[in-house]
Design an enzyme around this catalytic site. Structure first.
Site, PDB file in Angstrom:
ATOM      1  N   CYS A  99      38.795  47.707  38.598  1.00 54.22           N
ATOM      2  CA  CYS A  99      40.182  47.264  38.787  1.00 54.22           C
ATOM      3  C   CYS A  99      40.466  46.086  37.870  1.00 54.22           C
ATOM      4  O   CYS A  99      40.035  44.956  38.139  1.00 54.22           O
ATOM      5  CB  CYS A  99      40.432  46.874  40.246  1.00 54.22           C
ATOM      6  N   CYS A 141      42.484  43.259  39.446  1.00 53.87           N
ATOM      7  CA  CYS A 141      41.699  42.471  40.400  1.00 53.87           C
ATOM      8  C   CYS A 141      40.734  41.517  39.694  1.00 53.87           C
ATOM      9  O   CYS A 141      40.573  40.368  40.110  1.00 53.87           O
ATOM     10  CB  CYS A 141      40.891  43.398  41.306  1.00 53.87           C
ATOM     11  N   ASP A 142      40.067  41.994  38.651  1.00 51.32           N
ATOM     12  CA  ASP A 142      38.922  41.267  38.107  1.00 51.32           C
ATOM     13  C   ASP A 142      39.028  40.878  36.638  1.00 51.32           C
ATOM     14  O   ASP A 142      38.157  40.176  36.124  1.00 51.32           O
ATOM     15  CB  ASP A 142      37.649  42.112  38.296  1.00 51.32           C
TER      16      ASP A 142
END
Length: 313
Positions: A137, A140-141
């Site tokens: 993701c 997300c990261d």
């Protein structure tokens, strides 16, 4: 201590675009309903940085679109529970039982919109370096890798879009593609191929990652010549497809070999009163718009089914 039994008309399992759309229609129909989502409302849409193919929006952040869907459903009266996980499901023509951590639900109809999760990269060290350089993701990261070298593995729209997103942080993005072509949209591919931060490696496959606490290099293999070599990388993001979340339903519903739920054009499964909508369903195209369409159809048909059940009493 036994769990409280709740008799409701409609249970929606999964709160992505399909589930939230179904909830909107169910709430408008004044059905006694519940939507369960034990992960994040909005599904994969919420992890999409920018969406440019959803009607009505020239461009919209995934999180914003998910928030709007949730807000609309709740304002119409949809009941959503984000904290009660489903433990088991028993689905038959005559009875539906959904057991969660807190309750036992007995709905008249069920819409399954649990979606799908990214497939893990087939690397020997995948588990060792999950969240330590191996990710799925970018939203997300990706920010963890400011001014670093990031690899992206995949050949579809998701891989192309996430590679572009990662250029916001990375010093360099390397797209590792095992074939000599991509399957994504031409406009997105054109942007990728002309981006100064992106290097595309055709006919190469990532076969492993190595490092100490975090990865610092990848092992790649040429799919034409068989040549193998190391390249420096600080992270890799995988976009090689998805796997449906259907383990809870495999004993009662007809699934494909890949695990997707088989449903007809009205989203009906092999069990009366049970529907499948969104990415969890076997179909050719998996887009936000097709998920929304599935949720609409499933909710409308479920309403008809529930009304018929009322008449039979």
């Amino acid at each position: 201590m036994s769990k409280e039994i709740k008799n409701i008309e409609l249970m929606i399992i999964g709160g992505g675009p399909a589930g939230l759309t179904a909830a909107i229609y169910a709430a408008r129909a004044k059905l006694n309903m519940m939507l369960l989502e034990n992960a994040v409302l909005g599904g994969q849409v919420r992890t999409s940085y920018t969406i440019e193919n959803y009607p009505g929006f020239k461009t919209v952040e995934g999180g914003k679109l998910a928030d709007l869907m949730q807000e609309q459903a709740e304002e119409l009266g949809a009941v959503i529970d984000e904290f009660d996980s489903v433990q088991s499901a028993k689905l038959t023509d005559n009875e539906k039982i959904i057991e969660t951590d807190s309750y036992i639900y007995k709905p008249k109809a069920v819409i399954i919109s649990t979606g799908a999760t990214p497939k893990k990269l087939p690397l020997p060290n995948e588990e060792k370096f999950t969240s330590k350089g191996v990710h799925y993701c970018a939203v997300c990261d990706g920010a963890m890798y400011e001014d670093k070298v990031i690899a992206v593995v995949g050949g579809g729209n998701s891989a192309l879009e996430e590679a572009l997103f990662l250029t916001k942080f990375a010093k360099k993005v390397i797209m590792i593609r095992r074939y000599d072509y991509f399957k994504g949209e031409k406009a997105t591919l054109h942007e990728v191929l002309n981006h100064p931060k992106i290097e595309v490696m055709y006919n190469w496959d990532l076969v492993n990652v190595e490092g100490e606490s975090f990865i610092d290099r990848g092992i790649i293999k040429n799919t034409v010549t068989g040549e193998q070599k190391e390249i420096a990388m600080d992270a890799v993001f995988g976009y090689i497809g998805t796997e449906p979340k259907t383990d809870l339903f495999k004993n009662d519903l007809n699934l494909t070999k890949a695990g997707y739920i088989i449903a007809d054009e009205n989203m009906r499964t092999n069990v009366k009163g049970v529907y499948a909508a969104g990415d969890v369903r076997e179909k050719q195209f998996r887009q936000i718009t097709t998920a929304v369409a599935d949720g609409t159809i499933a909710a409308l048909d479920a309403e008809k089914y529930i009304v018929e059940q009322r008449r039979d009493k």
